[in-house]
Design a protein around this motif. Structure first.
Motif, PDB file in Angstrom:
ATOM      1  N   ASP A 102      25.480 -40.016  11.849  1.00 15.49           N
ATOM      2  CA  ASP A 102      26.099 -38.620  11.737  1.00 15.49           C
ATOM      3  C   ASP A 102      25.483 -37.826  10.907  1.00 15.49           C
ATOM      4  OD1 ASP A 102      28.845 -37.364  11.686  1.00 15.49           O
ATOM      5  OD2 ASP A 102      28.626 -37.753   9.388  1.00 15.49           O
ATOM      6  N   GLU A 103      24.592 -37.986  10.181  1.00 13.55           N
ATOM      7  CA  GLU A 103      23.960 -37.239   9.420  1.00 13.55           C
ATOM      8  C   GLU A 103      22.700 -36.674  10.095  1.00 13.55           C
ATOM      9  OE1 GLU A 103      24.315 -39.094   4.762  1.00 13.55           O
ATOM     10  OE2 GLU A 103      22.740 -39.756   5.977  1.00 13.55           O
ATOM     11  N   VAL A 104      22.022 -37.020  11.011  1.00 12.41           N
ATOM     12  CA  VAL A 104      21.100 -36.592  12.071  1.00 12.41           C
ATOM     13  C   VAL A 104      21.851 -35.603  12.678  1.00 12.41           C
ATOM     14  CG1 VAL A 104      19.605 -37.109  13.936  1.00 12.41           C
ATOM     15  CG2 VAL A 104      19.563 -38.803  12.142  1.00 12.41           C
ATOM     16  N   ALA A 105      23.005 -35.992  13.346  1.00 12.12           N
ATOM     17  CA  ALA A 105      23.808 -34.899  14.128  1.00 12.12           C
ATOM     18  C   ALA A 105      23.925 -33.697  13.521  1.00 12.12           C
ATOM     19  CB  ALA A 105      25.024 -35.452  14.425  1.00 12.12           C
ATOM     20  N   LYS A 106      24.281 -33.696  11.923  1.00 11.73           N
ATOM     21  CA  LYS A 106      24.500 -32.576  11.305  1.00 11.73           C
ATOM     22  C   LYS A 106      23.069 -31.815  11.030  1.00 11.73           C
ATOM     23  CE  LYS A 106      28.552 -34.320   8.939  1.00 11.73           C
ATOM     24  NZ  LYS A 106      29.016 -34.818   7.563  1.00 11.73           N
ATOM     25  N   PHE A 107      21.960 -32.567  11.041  1.00 14.98           N
ATOM     26  CA  PHE A 107      20.640 -31.999  10.836  1.00 14.98           C
ATOM     27  C   PHE A 107      20.363 -31.264  12.118  1.00 14.98           C
ATOM     28  CE2 PHE A 107      16.130 -31.924  10.991  1.00 14.98           C
ATOM     29  CZ  PHE A 107      15.597 -31.957   9.527  1.00 14.98           C
ATOM     30  N   PHE A 108      20.646 -31.865  13.200  1.00 11.26           N
ATOM     31  CA  PHE A 108      20.363 -31.091  14.425  1.00 11.26           C
ATOM     32  C   PHE A 108      21.220 -29.653  14.484  1.00 11.26           C
ATOM     33  CE2 PHE A 108      19.108 -35.112  16.923  1.00 11.26           C
ATOM     34  CZ  PHE A 108      17.844 -34.937  16.573  1.00 11.26           C
ATOM     35  N   ASN A 109      22.459 -29.671  14.153  1.00 12.01           N
ATOM     36  CA  ASN A 109      23.476 -28.658  14.125  1.00 12.01           C
ATOM     37  C   ASN A 109      22.640 -27.458  13.155  1.00 12.01           C
ATOM     38  OD1 ASN A 109      26.238 -27.629  14.563  1.00 12.01           O
ATOM     39  ND2 ASN A 109      26.069 -27.482  12.455  1.00 12.01           N
ATOM     40  N   SER A 110      22.356 -27.902  12.103  1.00 13.20           N
ATOM     41  CA  SER A 110      21.725 -26.839  11.161  1.00 13.20           C
ATOM     42  C   SER A 110      20.383 -26.316  11.547  1.00 13.20           C
ATOM     43  CB  SER A 110      21.118 -27.862   9.695  1.00 13.20           C
ATOM     44  OG  SER A 110      20.638 -26.939   9.104  1.00 13.20           O
ATOM     45  N   LEU A 111      19.557 -27.087  12.617  1.00 11.40           N
ATOM     46  CA  LEU A 111      18.264 -26.495  13.161  1.00 11.40           C
ATOM     47  C   LEU A 111      18.945 -25.467  14.430  1.00 11.40           C
ATOM     48  CD1 LEU A 111      16.209 -29.517  13.311  1.00 11.40           C
ATOM     49  CD2 LEU A 111      15.937 -27.639  11.755  1.00 11.40           C
ATOM     50  N   ILE A 112      20.103 -25.706  14.999  1.00  9.95           N
ATOM     51  CA  ILE A 112      20.373 -24.888  16.050  1.00  9.95           C
ATOM     52  C   ILE A 112      20.825 -23.597  15.343  1.00  9.95           C
ATOM     53  CG2 ILE A 112      22.202 -24.502  17.525  1.00  9.95           C
ATOM     54  CD1 ILE A 112      22.005 -27.665  18.351  1.00  9.95           C
ATOM     55  N   VAL A 113      21.626 -23.673  14.019  1.00  8.53           N
ATOM     56  CA  VAL A 113      22.246 -22.398  13.410  1.00  8.53           C
ATOM     57  C   VAL A 113      21.062 -21.787  12.921  1.00  8.53           C
ATOM     58  CG1 VAL A 113      23.393 -21.668  11.382  1.00  8.53           C
ATOM     59  CG2 VAL A 113      24.333 -23.587  12.676  1.00  8.53           C
ATOM     60  N   GLN A 114      19.992 -22.413  12.361  1.00 11.76           N
ATOM     61  CA  GLN A 114      18.846 -21.581  11.638  1.00 11.76           C
ATOM     62  C   GLN A 114      18.101 -20.857  12.838  1.00 11.76           C
ATOM     63  OE1 GLN A 114      16.721 -24.230   9.126  1.00 11.76           O
ATOM     64  NE2 GLN A 114      17.873 -23.280   7.676  1.00 11.76           N
ATOM     65  N   GLY A 115      17.854 -21.441  14.054  1.00 15.95           N
ATOM     66  CA  GLY A 115      17.020 -20.972  15.053  1.00 15.95           C
ATOM     67  C   GLY A 115      17.639 -19.716  15.598  1.00 15.95           C
ATOM     68  N   ASP A 116      19.197 -19.813  15.571  1.00 16.68           N
ATOM     69  CA  ASP A 116      19.824 -18.637  16.006  1.00 16.68           C
ATOM     70  C   ASP A 116      19.561 -17.498  15.354  1.00 16.68           C
ATOM     71  OD1 ASP A 116      21.070 -20.036  18.130  1.00 16.68           O
ATOM     72  OD2 ASP A 116      22.910 -20.052  17.133  1.00 16.68           O
ATOM     73  N   GLN A 117      19.085 -17.510  13.968  1.00 18.26           N
ATOM     74  CA  GLN A 117      18.928 -16.447  13.169  1.00 18.26           C
ATOM     75  C   GLN A 117      17.385 -15.903  13.264  1.00 18.26           C
ATOM     76  OE1 GLN A 117      21.277 -18.081   9.542  1.00 18.26           O
ATOM     77  NE2 GLN A 117      21.757 -15.898   9.345  1.00 18.26           N
ATOM     78  N   GLY A 118      16.660 -17.120  13.511  1.00 17.50           N
ATOM     79  CA  GLY A 118      15.219 -16.802  13.634  1.00 17.50           C
ATOM     80  C   GLY A 118      14.695 -16.989  15.071  1.00 17.50           C
ATOM     81  N   SER A 119      13.491 -17.517  15.308  1.00 13.39           N
ATOM     82  CA  SER A 119      12.792 -17.760  16.483  1.00 13.39           C
ATOM     83  C   SER A 119      12.456 -19.157  16.645  1.00 13.39           C
ATOM     84  CB  SER A 119      11.875 -16.785  16.775  1.00 13.39           C
ATOM     85  OG  SER A 119      10.694 -17.107  15.692  1.00 13.39           O
ATOM     86  N   PHE A 120      12.533 -20.121  15.679  1.00 13.56           N
ATOM     87  CA  PHE A 120      12.112 -21.259  15.887  1.00 13.56           C
ATOM     88  C   PHE A 120      13.447 -22.265  16.417  1.00 13.56           C
ATOM     89  CE2 PHE A 120      10.166 -25.420  13.921  1.00 13.56           C
ATOM     90  CZ  PHE A 120       9.072 -25.539  14.891  1.00 13.56           C
ATOM     91  N   VAL A 121      13.831 -22.252  17.764  1.00 12.79           N
ATOM     92  CA  VAL A 121      14.879 -23.028  17.965  1.00 12.79           C
ATOM     93  C   VAL A 121      14.680 -24.613  17.957  1.00 12.79           C
ATOM     94  CG1 VAL A 121      15.539 -21.134  19.321  1.00 12.79           C
ATOM     95  CG2 VAL A 121      13.978 -22.991  20.594  1.00 12.79           C
ATOM     96  N   LEU A 122      15.684 -25.385  18.137  1.00 12.53           N
ATOM     97  CA  LEU A 122      15.585 -26.714  17.847  1.00 12.53           C
ATOM     98  C   LEU A 122      14.615 -27.223  18.979  1.00 12.53           C
ATOM     99  CD1 LEU A 122      16.532 -29.411  17.023  1.00 12.53           C
ATOM    100  CD2 LEU A 122      18.757 -29.322  18.513  1.00 12.53           C
TER     101      LEU A 122
END
Length: 334
Positions: A102-122
């Motif tokens: 469950d925590e890994v899924a949230k980690f992936f979610n966080s990287l998607i969110v940050q990738g939307d604001q930057g350029s380093f996508v999941l």
């Protein structure tokens, strides 16, 4: 083709069962869950199984690996990352941070969110994640929350570096030189290690470094090599802009670690595309074939096994057929 697909899945499951010490009954239940996930996500059962197997092989935690099966498929569909790359990242997160599925899924979610604001996508992170996590975990970044902060730096660095492989190299060089130059840095008020000789928070180190050098490239160039400077140049820009972008990305990443909202939304959209629906139908067909052909395939396997163990019978049979063909060829018609 259907028979081969069923055969490939059966063989992969057999070896997975050996490694996970599963009974035939447990393997059957797992097989059914693989098909269910494949039909729901549009990701092939064999692909999911390969990801689960990789996690089990690396971590030795097969229950965790199986819990990750659906998350791998869902995240692959939502991000475009490969199941294999995601499995490598999930394995590293389990080993270095001890995260649950469950925590890994949230980690992936966080990287998607940050990738939307930057350029380093999941998808990009997944291909380099194993190497990045190996580097960060030995330099003080040992929790998901700490990585959310570091993820903001990755976005800032990638905005100028652009190449994922080069970004990984530069980050690795920066950590190495921070360690090697710790005494020199301490003299100017940049504290790389705490009193227990543990690596200090990366964000605190970077802010101290920028403040003490005023983001002066010449001063930094006397302390760091070319590869590290590539990572530091975008941070200099960020420092001079008041850390505005970094703070915003970090905050969104930290919030993203608390749920899977964006991951779920992306998956829903991606899984209903034309290609995904075609893949789902293919997986329905494979599930049907697997359910209905497993028995016949096993019978055929048994028959082939018998023949391989009794090659004399097969050879005699072929010789008899050859003799009959010669005799038939000698018969004159009319």
């Amino acid at each position: 083709m259907a028979v081969k697909n069923v055969g490939d899945l059966s063989e992969s499951l057999m070896y997975y069962g050996f490694a996970a010490k599963k009974s035939d009954a447990d393997t059957k239940v797992f097989r059914e869950s693989l098909h269910k996930t494949a039909v729901e996500t549009g990701v092939a059962a064999n692909e999911i199984l390969n990801g689960v197997s990789k996690i089990g092989e690396i971590t030795g935690k097969f229950d965790f690996a199986e819990e990750m099966g659906g998350i791998l498929a869902k995240t692959a569909k939502a991000s475009g990352a490969s199941v294999e790359d995601l499995a490598n990242v999930a394995s590293s997160l389990k080993v270095t941070m001890g995260l649950t599925a469950d925590e890994v899924a949230k980690f992936f979610n966080s990287l998607i969110v940050q990738g939307d604001q930057g350029s380093f996508v999941l998808r990009s992170f997944a291909s380099e994640g194993k190497a990045l996590l190996a580097t960060t975990s030995t330099h003080g970044i040992k929790t998901a929350e700490q990585f959310a902060s570091f993820g903001g730096y990755l976005q800032v660095m990638n905005s100028q570096i652009k190449s994922e492989a080069e970004l990984t190299t530069s980050v690795s060089a920066l950590f190495s030189e921070l360690t090697a130059k710790a005494k020199d840095l301490n003299k100017i008020g940049v504290h790389v290690f705490d009193k227990n000789k543990e690596f200090n928070d990366f964000d605190a180190i970077m802010r101290q470094l920028m403040q003490k050098t005023n983001g002066d490239l010449q001063k930094l160039g006397k302390l760091f090599g070319a590869s590290s400077i590539k990572a530091l140049q975008p941070i200099i820009t960020e420092y001079k802009n008041g850390w505005e972008t970094l703070d915003a990305i970090t905050k969104s990443g930290q919030e993203g670690m608390t749920n899977t909202k964006v991951l779920d939304e992306r998956f829903e959209k991606a899984s209903n595309s034309f290609n995904s629906n075609v893949d789902k139908m293919k997986n329905v067909a494979l599930e049907f074939a697997d359910t209905n052909l497993t028995g016949p395939v096993e019978q055929l396997t048994t028959a082939l096994g018998f023949l391989s163990r009794h090659q004399g019978i097969v050879t005699a049979g072929f010789k008899a057929m050859a003799a009959a063909a010669i005799a038939l060829g000698a018969v004159k018609i009319g």
